[in-house]
Write a protein that holds these residues in place. Structure first.
Motif, PDB file in Angstrom:
ATOM      1  N   ALA A   1       0.805  -1.223   0.000  1.00  0.00           N
ATOM      2  CA  ALA A   1       0.000   0.000   0.000  1.00  0.00           C
ATOM      3  C   ALA A   1       0.837   1.270   0.000  1.00  0.00           C
ATOM      4  CB  ALA A   1      -0.942  -0.001   1.204  1.00  0.00           C
ATOM      5  N   THR A   2       2.038   1.236   0.565  1.00  0.00           N
ATOM      6  CA  THR A   2       2.888   2.423   0.576  1.00  0.00           C
ATOM      7  C   THR A   2       3.233   2.874  -0.834  1.00  0.00           C
ATOM      8  OG1 THR A   2       3.825   1.712   2.684  1.00  0.00           O
ATOM      9  CG2 THR A   2       5.046   3.382   1.491  1.00  0.00           C
ATOM     10  N   LEU A   3       3.217   1.948  -1.793  1.00  0.00           N
ATOM     11  CA  LEU A   3       3.592   2.289  -3.168  1.00  0.00           C
ATOM     12  C   LEU A   3       2.495   3.045  -3.906  1.00  0.00           C
ATOM     13  CD1 LEU A   3       5.606  -0.848  -4.310  1.00  0.00           C
ATOM     14  CD2 LEU A   3       6.353   1.202  -3.082  1.00  0.00           C
ATOM     15  N   PHE A   4       1.361   3.276  -3.266  1.00  0.00           N
ATOM     16  CA  PHE A   4       0.411   4.245  -3.816  1.00  0.00           C
ATOM     17  C   PHE A   4       1.003   5.654  -3.758  1.00  0.00           C
ATOM     18  CE2 PHE A   4      -3.019   1.097  -2.841  1.00  0.00           C
ATOM     19  CZ  PHE A   4      -3.583   1.054  -4.115  1.00  0.00           C
ATOM     20  N   PHE A   5       1.977   5.866  -2.867  1.00  0.00           N
ATOM     21  CA  PHE A   5       2.498   7.204  -2.620  1.00  0.00           C
ATOM     22  C   PHE A   5       3.833   7.486  -3.294  1.00  0.00           C
ATOM     23  CE2 PHE A   5      -0.237   6.062   0.949  1.00  0.00           C
ATOM     24  CZ  PHE A   5      -1.112   7.134   0.974  1.00  0.00           C
ATOM     25  N   TYR A   6       4.535   6.461  -3.749  1.00  0.00           N
ATOM     26  CA  TYR A   6       5.797   6.714  -4.444  1.00  0.00           C
ATOM     27  C   TYR A   6       6.223   5.516  -5.268  1.00  0.00           C
ATOM     28  CZ  TYR A   6       8.226   3.990  -0.804  1.00  0.00           C
ATOM     29  OH  TYR A   6       8.641   2.998   0.042  1.00  0.00           O
ATOM     30  N   ASN A   7       7.018   5.800  -6.283  1.00  0.00           N
ATOM     31  CA  ASN A   7       7.662   4.762  -7.075  1.00  0.00           C
ATOM     32  C   ASN A   7       8.842   4.232  -6.265  1.00  0.00           C
ATOM     33  OD1 ASN A   7       9.824   3.725  -8.849  1.00  0.00           O
ATOM     34  ND2 ASN A   7       8.440   4.267 -10.509  1.00  0.00           N
ATOM     35  N   PRO A   8       9.005   2.905  -6.126  1.00  0.00           N
ATOM     36  CA  PRO A   8      10.046   2.391  -5.226  1.00  0.00           C
ATOM     37  C   PRO A   8      11.466   2.612  -5.716  1.00  0.00           C
ATOM     38  CG  PRO A   8       9.026   0.586  -6.423  1.00  0.00           C
ATOM     39  CD  PRO A   8       8.218   1.820  -6.737  1.00  0.00           C
ATOM     40  N   GLY A   9      11.643   3.003  -6.988  1.00  0.00           N
ATOM     41  CA  GLY A   9      12.996   3.232  -7.477  1.00  0.00           C
ATOM     42  C   GLY A   9      13.799   1.960  -7.652  1.00  0.00           C
ATOM     43  N   LEU A  10      13.130   0.881  -8.030  1.00  0.00           N
ATOM     44  CA  LEU A  10      13.784  -0.411  -8.217  1.00  0.00           C
ATOM     45  C   LEU A  10      13.334  -1.032  -9.537  1.00  0.00           C
ATOM     46  CD1 LEU A  10      13.253  -2.007  -4.674  1.00  0.00           C
ATOM     47  CD2 LEU A  10      15.377  -1.015  -5.542  1.00  0.00           C
ATOM     48  N   LEU A  11      14.239  -1.717 -10.190  1.00  0.00           N
ATOM     49  CA  LEU A  11      13.875  -2.568 -11.310  1.00  0.00           C
ATOM     50  C   LEU A  11      13.344  -3.888 -10.781  1.00  0.00           C
ATOM     51  CD1 LEU A  11      16.990  -2.027 -13.621  1.00  0.00           C
ATOM     52  CD2 LEU A  11      14.696  -1.083 -13.970  1.00  0.00           C
ATOM     53  N   VAL A  12      12.435  -4.502 -11.530  1.00  0.00           N
ATOM     54  CA  VAL A  12      11.909  -5.805 -11.127  1.00  0.00           C
ATOM     55  C   VAL A  12      12.965  -6.869 -11.415  1.00  0.00           C
ATOM     56  CG1 VAL A  12      10.087  -7.515 -11.451  1.00  0.00           C
ATOM     57  CG2 VAL A  12       9.546  -5.078 -11.623  1.00  0.00           C
TER      58      VAL A  12
ATOM     59  N   GLY B   1      32.834  12.318 -19.856  1.00  0.00           N
ATOM     60  CA  GLY B   1      33.594  11.406 -20.691  1.00  0.00           C
ATOM     61  C   GLY B   1      33.851  10.064 -20.046  1.00  0.00           C
ATOM     62  N   LYS B   2      33.505   9.905 -18.784  1.00  0.00           N
ATOM     63  CA  LYS B   2      33.720   8.643 -18.094  1.00  0.00           C
ATOM     64  C   LYS B   2      32.656   7.627 -18.509  1.00  0.00           C
ATOM     65  CE  LYS B   2      35.840  10.681 -13.960  1.00  0.00           C
ATOM     66  NZ  LYS B   2      35.755  10.803 -12.484  1.00  0.00           N
ATOM     67  N   SER B   3      33.049   6.359 -18.487  1.00  0.00           N
ATOM     68  CA  SER B   3      32.110   5.292 -18.836  1.00  0.00           C
ATOM     69  C   SER B   3      31.077   5.126 -17.731  1.00  0.00           C
ATOM     70  CB  SER B   3      32.861   3.978 -19.044  1.00  0.00           C
ATOM     71  OG  SER B   3      33.718   4.066 -20.166  1.00  0.00           O
ATOM     72  N   THR B   4      29.817   4.989 -18.133  1.00  0.00           N
ATOM     73  CA  THR B   4      28.712   4.841 -17.186  1.00  0.00           C
ATOM     74  C   THR B   4      27.860   3.648 -17.606  1.00  0.00           C
ATOM     75  OG1 THR B   4      28.653   7.241 -16.858  1.00  0.00           O
ATOM     76  CG2 THR B   4      26.728   5.971 -16.121  1.00  0.00           C
ATOM     77  N   LEU B   5      27.541   2.799 -16.655  1.00  0.00           N
ATOM     78  CA  LEU B   5      26.671   1.661 -16.943  1.00  0.00           C
ATOM     79  C   LEU B   5      25.300   2.159 -17.378  1.00  0.00           C
ATOM     80  CD1 LEU B   5      27.546  -0.699 -13.942  1.00  0.00           C
ATOM     81  CD2 LEU B   5      28.254  -0.965 -16.320  1.00  0.00           C
ATOM     82  N   ILE B   6      24.757   1.552 -18.419  1.00  0.00           N
ATOM     83  CA  ILE B   6      23.474   2.028 -18.934  1.00  0.00           C
ATOM     84  C   ILE B   6      22.296   1.431 -18.175  1.00  0.00           C
ATOM     85  CG2 ILE B   6      24.435   2.392 -21.228  1.00  0.00           C
ATOM     86  CD1 ILE B   6      23.019  -0.149 -22.119  1.00  0.00           C
ATOM     87  N   LEU B   7      22.527   0.307 -17.465  1.00  0.00           N
ATOM     88  CA  LEU B   7      21.448  -0.307 -16.708  1.00  0.00           C
ATOM     89  C   LEU B   7      21.528   0.158 -15.263  1.00  0.00           C
ATOM     90  CD1 LEU B   7      19.077  -2.336 -16.822  1.00  0.00           C
ATOM     91  CD2 LEU B   7      20.686  -4.105 -16.071  1.00  0.00           C
ATOM     92  N   LYS B   8      20.508   0.831 -14.811  1.00  0.00           N
ATOM     93  CA  LYS B   8      20.467   1.317 -13.432  1.00  0.00           C
ATOM     94  C   LYS B   8      19.019   1.378 -12.972  1.00  0.00           C
ATOM     95  CE  LYS B   8      22.596   5.056 -14.520  1.00  0.00           C
ATOM     96  NZ  LYS B   8      23.264   6.376 -14.427  1.00  0.00           N
ATOM     97  N   HIS B   9      18.860   1.413 -11.679  1.00  0.00           N
ATOM     98  CA  HIS B   9      17.515   1.519 -11.128  1.00  0.00           C
ATOM     99  C   HIS B   9      16.926   2.893 -11.451  1.00  0.00           C
ATOM    100  CE1 HIS B   9      17.529  -2.248  -8.951  1.00  0.00           C
ATOM    101  NE2 HIS B   9      18.700  -1.952  -8.410  1.00  0.00           N
ATOM    102  N   PRO B  10      15.610   2.960 -11.682  1.00  0.00           N
ATOM    103  CA  PRO B  10      14.988   4.269 -11.911  1.00  0.00           C
ATOM    104  C   PRO B  10      15.060   5.118 -10.651  1.00  0.00           C
ATOM    105  CG  PRO B  10      13.302   2.597 -11.612  1.00  0.00           C
ATOM    106  CD  PRO B  10      14.623   1.868 -11.693  1.00  0.00           C
ATOM    107  N   ARG B  11      14.951   6.399 -10.831  1.00  0.00           N
ATOM    108  CA  ARG B  11      14.979   7.303  -9.675  1.00  0.00           C
ATOM    109  C   ARG B  11      13.671   7.168  -8.898  1.00  0.00           C
ATOM    110  NH1 ARG B  11      16.655  13.497 -10.388  1.00  0.00           N
ATOM    111  NH2 ARG B  11      18.643  12.399 -10.759  1.00  0.00           N
ATOM    112  N   LYS B  12      13.797   7.073  -7.597  1.00  0.00           N
ATOM    113  CA  LYS B  12      12.619   7.024  -6.737  1.00  0.00           C
ATOM    114  C   LYS B  12      11.930   8.384  -6.756  1.00  0.00           C
ATOM    115  CE  LYS B  12      11.396   6.197  -1.879  1.00  0.00           C
ATOM    116  NZ  LYS B  12      11.931   5.829  -0.551  1.00  0.00           N
ATOM    117  N   HIS B  13      10.619   8.381  -6.967  1.00  0.00           N
ATOM    118  CA  HIS B  13       9.920   9.664  -7.009  1.00  0.00           C
ATOM    119  C   HIS B  13       8.519   9.518  -6.422  1.00  0.00           C
ATOM    120  CE1 HIS B  13       7.280   8.489 -10.379  1.00  0.00           C
ATOM    121  NE2 HIS B  13       8.331   7.884 -10.878  1.00  0.00           N
TER     122      HIS B  13
END
Length: 416
Positions: A251-262, A289-301
Protein backbone atom coordinates in the motif's frame (compact mmCIF):
# COMPACT_ATOMS: atom_id res chain seq x y z
CA UNK A 1 -30.95 -21.53 -1.21
CA UNK A 2 -30.83 -17.76 -1.46
CA UNK A 3 -30.04 -15.97 -4.72
CA UNK A 4 -28.16 -12.69 -4.29
CA UNK A 5 -28.04 -9.60 -6.45
CA UNK A 6 -25.24 -9.70 -9.07
CA UNK A 7 -22.21 -7.69 -7.98
CA UNK A 8 -21.06 -4.48 -9.60
CA UNK A 9 -18.31 -4.35 -12.23
CA UNK A 10 -14.85 -5.17 -10.92
CA UNK A 11 -11.41 -3.85 -11.76
CA UNK A 12 -10.36 -6.97 -13.61
CA UNK A 13 -12.12 -7.78 -16.88
CA UNK A 14 -11.13 -11.43 -16.87
CA UNK A 15 -13.96 -12.37 -14.50
CA UNK A 16 -16.74 -10.46 -16.25
CA UNK A 17 -17.69 -13.41 -18.40
CA UNK A 18 -18.44 -15.57 -15.35
CA UNK A 19 -21.60 -14.77 -13.48
CA UNK A 20 -20.97 -15.27 -9.74
CA UNK A 21 -23.01 -18.01 -8.07
CA UNK A 22 -24.09 -17.09 -4.56
CA UNK A 23 -25.93 -18.81 -1.77
CA UNK A 24 -25.98 -18.63 1.99
CA UNK A 25 -26.12 -21.00 4.92
CA UNK A 26 -26.55 -20.34 8.64
CA UNK A 27 -24.19 -22.12 11.06
CA UNK A 28 -23.98 -21.32 14.79
CA UNK A 29 -25.56 -17.86 14.43
CA UNK A 30 -23.14 -17.00 11.63
CA UNK A 31 -24.42 -16.74 8.08
CA UNK A 32 -21.91 -17.97 5.49
CA UNK A 33 -22.24 -16.67 1.94
CA UNK A 34 -20.57 -18.51 -0.93
CA UNK A 35 -19.48 -16.47 -3.93
CA UNK A 36 -18.17 -17.85 -7.19
CA UNK A 37 -14.92 -16.20 -8.34
CA UNK A 38 -14.57 -16.99 -12.03
CA UNK A 39 -12.67 -20.19 -12.71
CA UNK A 40 -10.82 -20.17 -9.39
CA UNK A 41 -13.74 -21.63 -7.42
CA UNK A 42 -15.70 -20.28 -4.46
CA UNK A 43 -14.78 -17.91 -1.68
CA UNK A 44 -16.89 -17.16 1.38
CA UNK A 45 -18.03 -14.28 3.55
CA UNK A 46 -19.14 -14.90 7.15
CA UNK A 47 -21.76 -12.50 8.49
CA UNK A 48 -21.82 -11.98 12.26
CA UNK A 49 -24.71 -10.06 13.89
CA UNK A 50 -25.69 -8.51 10.55
CA UNK A 51 -29.27 -9.72 10.31
CA UNK A 52 -30.20 -8.36 13.74
CA UNK A 53 -28.50 -4.98 13.37
CA UNK A 54 -29.79 -1.75 11.90
CA UNK A 55 -28.99 -1.29 8.19
CA UNK A 56 -27.62 2.16 9.06
CA UNK A 57 -25.29 0.97 11.81
CA UNK A 58 -21.54 0.98 11.08
CA UNK A 59 -20.37 -2.25 9.48
CA UNK A 60 -17.08 -3.91 10.39
CA UNK A 61 -15.19 -5.84 7.73
CA UNK A 62 -12.56 -8.24 9.08
CA UNK A 63 -9.69 -9.72 7.08
CA UNK A 64 -8.01 -12.51 9.11
CA UNK A 65 -4.22 -12.73 9.47
CA UNK A 66 -3.99 -15.65 7.02
CA UNK A 67 -6.19 -17.55 4.62
CA UNK A 68 -9.08 -19.20 6.46
CA UNK A 69 -10.96 -20.09 3.29
CA UNK A 70 -10.81 -23.86 3.65
CA UNK A 71 -12.01 -24.28 7.21
CA UNK A 72 -15.56 -25.23 8.13
CA UNK A 73 -15.45 -23.16 11.32
CA UNK A 74 -15.86 -19.37 11.00
CA UNK A 75 -12.82 -17.35 12.02
CA UNK A 76 -12.91 -16.18 15.62
CA UNK A 77 -13.51 -12.44 15.87
CA UNK A 78 -11.16 -10.21 17.90
CA UNK A 79 -12.73 -9.19 21.19
CA UNK A 80 -13.12 -5.51 20.27
CA UNK A 81 -15.50 -6.29 17.39
CA UNK A 82 -17.44 -9.16 18.98
CA UNK A 83 -21.12 -8.25 19.10
CA UNK A 84 -20.71 -5.75 16.24
CA UNK A 85 -22.23 -6.32 12.79
CA UNK A 86 -19.22 -7.81 11.01
CA UNK A 87 -18.48 -9.32 7.62
CA UNK A 88 -15.43 -11.61 7.54
CA UNK A 89 -13.80 -11.93 4.13
CA UNK A 90 -12.30 -15.41 3.92
CA UNK A 91 -9.82 -14.62 1.16
CA UNK A 92 -7.74 -17.41 -0.35
CA UNK A 93 -3.97 -16.94 -0.33
CA UNK A 94 -1.72 -19.96 -0.58
CA UNK A 95 1.94 -19.73 0.33
CA UNK A 96 2.02 -19.48 4.09
CA UNK A 97 -0.13 -20.31 7.07
CA UNK A 98 1.26 -21.07 10.52
CA UNK A 99 -1.75 -23.28 11.21
CA UNK A 100 -1.51 -25.59 8.20
CA UNK A 101 -4.45 -24.28 6.18
CA UNK A 102 -5.82 -27.02 3.99
CA UNK A 103 -5.80 -26.76 0.25
CA UNK A 104 -9.01 -26.44 -1.67
CA UNK A 105 -11.01 -29.52 -2.42
CA UNK A 106 -10.38 -31.25 -5.69
CA UNK A 107 -13.04 -30.82 -8.37
CA UNK A 108 -15.78 -33.43 -8.56
CA UNK A 109 -15.16 -36.40 -10.79
CA UNK A 110 -16.77 -36.19 -14.21
CA UNK A 111 -16.44 -39.87 -14.97
CA UNK A 112 -13.86 -39.07 -17.64
CA UNK A 113 -10.47 -40.00 -16.13
CA UNK A 114 -8.61 -38.97 -19.27
CA UNK A 115 -9.40 -35.31 -18.65
CA UNK A 116 -6.86 -33.36 -16.64
CA UNK A 117 -8.14 -31.96 -13.34
CA UNK A 118 -7.95 -28.21 -12.83
CA UNK A 119 -6.59 -26.76 -9.59
CA UNK A 120 -6.68 -22.95 -9.34
CA UNK A 121 -3.54 -20.99 -8.52
CA UNK A 122 -4.31 -19.15 -5.28
CA UNK A 123 -1.16 -17.11 -4.85
CA UNK A 124 -1.09 -13.38 -5.62
CA UNK A 125 -3.23 -11.81 -7.12
CA UNK A 126 -5.93 -14.37 -6.20
CA UNK A 127 -6.48 -12.85 -2.71
CA UNK A 128 -6.95 -9.42 -4.27
CA UNK A 129 -9.64 -10.77 -6.58
CA UNK A 130 -11.39 -12.39 -3.61
CA UNK A 131 -11.32 -9.19 -1.57
CA UNK A 132 -12.61 -7.01 -4.42
CA UNK A 133 -15.47 -9.39 -5.23
CA UNK A 134 -16.36 -9.77 -1.54
CA UNK A 135 -16.35 -6.00 -0.99
CA UNK A 136 -18.54 -5.53 -4.07
CA UNK A 137 -21.00 -8.04 -2.65
CA UNK A 138 -21.01 -6.27 0.71
CA UNK A 139 -21.67 -2.88 -0.85
CA UNK A 140 -24.50 -4.20 -3.04
CA UNK A 141 -26.24 -6.37 -0.47
CA UNK A 142 -25.66 -4.71 2.91
CA UNK A 143 -26.35 -1.12 1.90
CA UNK A 144 -29.38 0.52 3.57
CA UNK A 145 -32.56 1.33 1.70
CA UNK A 146 -33.84 4.76 0.74
CA UNK A 147 -30.40 6.08 -0.15
CA UNK A 148 -29.29 6.30 3.47
CA UNK A 149 -25.64 6.20 4.56
CA UNK A 150 -23.67 3.35 6.08
CA UNK A 151 -20.04 3.61 7.18
CA UNK A 152 -17.62 0.71 6.76
CA UNK A 153 -14.61 0.18 9.02
CA UNK A 154 -11.92 -2.36 8.21
CA UNK A 155 -9.74 -4.44 10.48
CA UNK A 156 -6.96 -6.68 9.22
CA UNK A 157 -3.83 -8.23 10.67
CA UNK A 158 -0.64 -9.59 9.06
CA UNK A 159 -1.56 -10.60 5.46
CA UNK A 160 -5.06 -9.29 6.13
CA UNK A 161 -3.61 -5.91 7.15
CA UNK A 162 -1.83 -5.55 3.80
CA UNK A 163 -5.11 -6.24 1.98
CA UNK A 164 -7.16 -4.05 4.33
CA UNK A 165 -4.95 -0.99 3.81
CA UNK A 166 -5.09 -1.17 0.01
CA UNK A 167 -8.86 -1.62 0.17
CA UNK A 168 -9.19 1.32 2.57
CA UNK A 169 -7.13 3.64 0.36
CA UNK A 170 -9.11 2.81 -2.80
CA UNK A 171 -12.67 2.53 -1.45
CA UNK A 172 -12.90 5.65 0.74
CA UNK A 173 -15.16 7.58 -1.64
CA UNK A 174 -16.33 10.81 -0.02
CA UNK A 175 -19.65 11.09 -1.85
CA UNK A 176 -20.66 7.42 -1.71
CA UNK A 177 -23.47 6.53 0.68
CA UNK A 178 -21.68 3.33 1.72
CA UNK A 179 -17.88 3.43 1.74
CA UNK A 180 -14.81 2.84 3.88
CA UNK A 181 -14.44 5.53 6.56
CA UNK A 182 -11.65 4.05 8.65
CA UNK A 183 -9.19 1.20 9.04
CA UNK A 184 -7.34 -0.58 11.86
CA UNK A 185 -4.34 -2.65 10.83
CA UNK A 186 -1.96 -4.82 12.86
CA UNK A 187 1.49 -5.92 11.72
CA UNK A 188 0.97 -5.49 8.01
CA UNK A 189 3.61 -5.56 5.32
CA UNK A 190 2.95 -2.33 3.44
CA UNK A 191 6.01 -2.44 1.19
CA UNK A 192 6.98 -5.95 0.12
CA UNK A 193 9.75 -4.62 -2.16
CA UNK A 194 11.83 -4.07 0.99
CA UNK A 195 12.50 -7.81 0.95
CA UNK A 196 14.29 -7.68 -2.42
CA UNK A 197 18.11 -7.76 -2.54
CA UNK A 198 18.33 -4.39 -4.35
CA UNK A 199 16.40 -2.46 -1.70
CA UNK A 200 18.57 -0.06 0.36
CA UNK A 201 17.62 -1.93 3.54
CA UNK A 202 19.50 -4.93 2.18
CA UNK A 203 22.44 -3.01 0.71
CA UNK A 204 24.75 -1.48 3.33
CA UNK A 205 27.09 1.21 1.99
CA UNK A 206 30.37 0.00 0.57
CA UNK A 207 33.39 0.46 2.86
CA UNK A 208 35.07 3.80 2.23
CA UNK A 209 32.00 5.41 0.67
CA UNK A 210 30.79 8.80 1.84
CA UNK A 211 27.62 7.29 3.28
CA UNK A 212 29.61 4.63 5.12
CA UNK A 213 31.94 7.17 6.73
CA UNK A 214 29.18 9.49 7.88
CA UNK A 215 26.49 7.11 9.11
CA UNK A 216 27.25 4.92 12.07
CA UNK A 217 23.91 4.49 13.71
CA UNK A 218 22.93 1.88 16.23
CA UNK A 219 19.88 0.09 14.84
CA UNK A 220 17.98 -2.97 15.94
CA UNK A 221 17.86 -6.12 13.91
CA UNK A 222 14.30 -7.40 13.60
CA UNK A 223 14.11 -10.31 16.01
CA UNK A 224 10.37 -10.75 15.53
CA UNK A 225 9.79 -14.33 14.33
CA UNK A 226 6.43 -13.40 12.79
CA UNK A 227 8.06 -10.72 10.65
CA UNK A 228 10.81 -13.09 9.58
CA UNK A 229 8.26 -15.74 8.63
CA UNK A 230 6.47 -13.37 6.27
CA UNK A 231 9.78 -12.29 4.75
CA UNK A 232 10.88 -15.88 4.22
CA UNK A 233 7.60 -16.83 2.54
CA UNK A 234 7.36 -13.86 0.16
CA UNK A 235 8.29 -16.06 -2.81
CA UNK A 236 5.66 -18.68 -1.93
CA UNK A 237 2.99 -16.00 -1.49
CA UNK A 238 3.72 -14.07 -4.69
CA UNK A 239 5.58 -16.52 -6.98
CA UNK A 240 6.80 -13.62 -9.14
CA UNK A 241 8.75 -10.60 -7.81
CA UNK A 242 6.55 -8.32 -9.93
CA UNK A 243 3.71 -8.91 -7.45
CA UNK A 244 5.67 -7.13 -4.72
CA UNK A 245 5.45 -3.93 -6.79
CA UNK A 246 1.64 -4.00 -6.91
CA UNK A 247 0.32 -1.20 -4.65
CA UNK A 248 -2.67 -3.38 -3.80
CA UNK A 249 -0.14 -5.62 -2.03
CA UNK A 250 2.29 -2.86 -0.99
CA UNK A 251 0.00 0.00 0.00
CA UNK A 252 2.89 2.42 0.58
CA UNK A 253 3.59 2.29 -3.17
CA UNK A 254 0.41 4.25 -3.82
CA UNK A 255 2.50 7.20 -2.62
CA UNK A 256 5.80 6.71 -4.44
CA UNK A 257 7.66 4.76 -7.07
CA UNK A 258 10.05 2.39 -5.23
CA UNK A 259 13.00 3.23 -7.48
CA UNK A 260 13.78 -0.41 -8.22
CA UNK A 261 13.88 -2.57 -11.31
CA UNK A 262 11.91 -5.81 -11.13
CA UNK A 263 14.46 -8.61 -10.61
CA UNK A 264 14.25 -12.03 -12.31
CA UNK A 265 13.69 -13.77 -8.98
CA UNK A 266 13.63 -13.09 -5.24
CA UNK A 267 17.35 -13.55 -4.60
CA UNK A 268 19.07 -12.04 -7.64
CA UNK A 269 19.82 -8.37 -8.19
CA UNK A 270 18.11 -6.83 -11.22
CA UNK A 271 21.52 -5.35 -12.08
CA UNK A 272 23.39 -8.64 -12.08
CA UNK A 273 24.82 -10.00 -15.36
CA UNK A 274 22.54 -13.01 -15.06
CA UNK A 275 19.48 -10.76 -14.93
CA UNK A 276 20.12 -8.73 -18.08
CA UNK A 277 22.62 -8.65 -20.92
CA UNK A 278 22.76 -4.88 -20.40
CA UNK A 279 24.28 -5.23 -16.92
CA UNK A 280 27.90 -4.93 -18.09
CA UNK A 281 27.38 -2.47 -20.95
CA UNK A 282 28.60 1.08 -20.43
CA UNK A 283 28.65 4.21 -22.54
CA UNK A 284 30.75 7.38 -22.19
CA UNK A 285 29.15 10.20 -20.26
CA UNK A 286 28.53 13.18 -22.55
CA UNK A 287 29.77 15.65 -19.92
CA UNK A 288 32.56 13.91 -18.05
CA UNK A 289 33.59 11.41 -20.69
CA UNK A 290 33.72 8.64 -18.09
CA UNK A 291 32.11 5.29 -18.84
CA UNK A 292 28.71 4.84 -17.19
CA UNK A 293 26.67 1.66 -16.94
CA UNK A 294 23.47 2.03 -18.93
CA UNK A 295 21.45 -0.31 -16.71
CA UNK A 296 20.47 1.32 -13.43
CA UNK A 297 17.51 1.52 -11.13
CA UNK A 298 14.99 4.27 -11.91
CA UNK A 299 14.98 7.30 -9.67
CA UNK A 300 12.62 7.02 -6.74
CA UNK A 301 9.92 9.66 -7.01
CA UNK A 302 6.63 10.52 -5.27
CA UNK A 303 3.18 9.86 -6.72
CA UNK A 304 0.20 12.12 -6.15
CA UNK A 305 -2.33 9.98 -4.32
CA UNK A 306 -5.22 10.07 -4.16
CA UNK A 307 -5.74 11.76 -7.55
CA UNK A 308 -7.61 15.03 -7.22
CA UNK A 309 -10.45 13.84 -9.48
CA UNK A 310 -10.88 10.42 -7.86
CA UNK A 311 -13.35 11.43 -5.15
CA UNK A 312 -11.18 9.55 -2.63
CA UNK A 313 -9.84 10.71 0.69
CA UNK A 314 -7.28 8.96 2.85
CA UNK A 315 -9.41 7.40 5.62
CA UNK A 316 -8.75 7.67 9.32
CA UNK A 317 -6.34 4.94 10.25
CA UNK A 318 -4.95 3.21 13.33
CA UNK A 319 -1.72 1.36 12.56
CA UNK A 320 -0.66 -1.04 15.29
CA UNK A 321 2.60 -2.93 15.44
CA UNK A 322 4.28 -5.32 17.85
CA UNK A 323 7.84 -4.98 19.01
CA UNK A 324 9.68 -7.84 20.74
CA UNK A 325 11.01 -7.22 24.21
CA UNK A 326 14.53 -5.82 24.29
CA UNK A 327 17.39 -8.28 24.26
CA UNK A 328 20.94 -7.61 25.49
CA UNK A 329 22.58 -5.08 23.14
CA UNK A 330 25.28 -7.49 21.97
CA UNK A 331 22.67 -9.86 20.58
CA UNK A 332 20.86 -7.53 18.25
CA UNK A 333 22.57 -4.13 18.05
CA UNK A 334 25.39 -3.33 15.72
CA UNK A 335 26.93 -0.38 13.91
CA UNK A 336 25.99 -0.49 10.25
CA UNK A 337 25.66 1.94 7.38
CA UNK A 338 21.89 1.70 7.38
CA UNK A 339 19.68 4.00 9.40
CA UNK A 340 16.92 1.48 10.06
CA UNK A 341 16.19 -2.21 9.93
CA UNK A 342 12.97 -3.39 8.39
CA UNK A 343 10.30 -4.44 10.88
CA UNK A 344 6.58 -4.17 11.56
CA UNK A 345 7.42 -0.86 13.23
CA UNK A 346 9.18 0.73 10.25
CA UNK A 347 6.54 -0.62 7.85
CA UNK A 348 3.75 1.02 9.88
CA UNK A 349 5.60 4.26 10.50
CA UNK A 350 6.50 4.77 6.86
CA UNK A 351 2.90 4.25 5.69
CA UNK A 352 1.57 6.49 8.45
CA UNK A 353 4.11 9.18 7.58
CA UNK A 354 3.09 9.23 3.92
CA UNK A 355 -0.64 9.36 4.72
CA UNK A 356 -0.11 12.17 7.20
CA UNK A 357 2.17 14.09 4.84
CA UNK A 358 -0.24 13.92 1.92
CA UNK A 359 -3.25 14.89 4.00
CA UNK A 360 -1.97 17.64 6.26
CA UNK A 361 1.27 18.99 4.88
CA UNK A 362 1.00 18.45 1.14
CA UNK A 363 4.59 17.19 1.09
CA UNK A 364 4.26 15.44 -2.26
CA UNK A 365 7.94 15.94 -3.04
CA UNK A 366 9.34 14.90 0.32
CA UNK A 367 10.58 11.39 0.97
CA UNK A 368 10.27 9.36 4.15
CA UNK A 369 13.34 10.45 6.17
CA UNK A 370 15.75 7.53 6.55
CA UNK A 371 17.97 9.45 8.94
CA UNK A 372 17.86 10.85 12.46
CA UNK A 373 14.77 12.90 11.55
CA UNK A 374 12.95 9.59 11.22
CA UNK A 375 12.89 9.26 14.98
CA UNK A 376 11.18 12.62 15.32
CA UNK A 377 8.10 11.12 13.66
CA UNK A 378 6.90 9.53 16.87
CA UNK A 379 3.84 7.42 17.51
CA UNK A 380 1.00 9.89 17.33
CA UNK A 381 -1.27 9.86 20.36
CA UNK A 382 -4.02 11.80 18.63
CA UNK A 383 -5.02 12.77 15.15
CA UNK A 384 -6.39 11.35 11.96
CA UNK A 385 -3.57 8.84 11.54
CA UNK A 386 -2.27 7.06 14.60
CA UNK A 387 0.63 4.64 14.89
CA UNK A 388 1.10 2.70 18.11
CA UNK A 389 3.44 0.09 19.55
CA UNK A 390 1.36 -2.53 21.37
CA UNK A 391 4.28 -4.50 22.81
CA UNK A 392 5.07 -8.14 22.22
CA UNK A 393 3.15 -10.23 19.72
CA UNK A 394 1.09 -13.27 20.66
CA UNK A 395 2.02 -16.73 19.50
CA UNK A 396 -1.34 -17.29 17.81
CA UNK A 397 -1.18 -14.03 15.79
CA UNK A 398 -4.08 -12.48 17.71
CA UNK A 399 -4.25 -8.93 19.00
CA UNK A 400 -2.86 -8.64 22.54
CA UNK A 401 -4.65 -6.91 25.41
CA UNK A 402 -3.03 -3.51 24.84
CA UNK A 403 -3.93 -3.65 21.16
CA UNK A 404 -7.50 -4.69 21.97
CA UNK A 405 -7.86 -1.70 24.30
CA UNK A 406 -6.47 0.79 21.76
CA UNK A 407 -8.59 -0.63 18.95
CA UNK A 408 -11.76 -0.60 21.06
CA UNK A 409 -11.27 3.03 22.10
CA UNK A 410 -10.46 4.10 18.52
CA UNK A 411 -13.50 2.30 17.11
CA UNK A 412 -15.84 3.73 19.73
CA UNK A 413 -14.54 7.25 19.08
CA UNK A 414 -15.18 6.93 15.35
CA UNK A 415 -18.50 5.08 15.33
CA UNK A 416 -20.36 6.64 18.26
Amino acid sequence: MRIWIPSRSLLFAGLRGHRPRRYSAVTSDVERVNIRVGLSGDMTIDLHNVAKSSPQSPLLVYLPPFSTAFTNTPAKLPKFIQGQPTAVINYRWHGFSPFGTRKGAAPASTGEPDKEEFFPILTWPAPLHDVLIAYSWIVENLRPDFDEKRDIYLYGSYLGASLAMSLALTESHIEEKIAVRGCIALNGIYNWTRFLPDHPFNNPPKPGSKQSSTSKTIVSRSNDPHFQELKQHAEALFVSPSGLFDPFASATLFFYNPGLLVPPNFTTSALSPGASFLANISLPNGVTGKSTLILKHPRKHPLFFPPSTSGLEIPRTLLLYTKPSTLPPSSFYEYVGRKNEDSFQTQAQELGWHMRSRTFEGMVNQEFPLNDAYHSWKDAATGRFQVHNVGSSSRDYTLNSKGEELAAIWLEDHTS
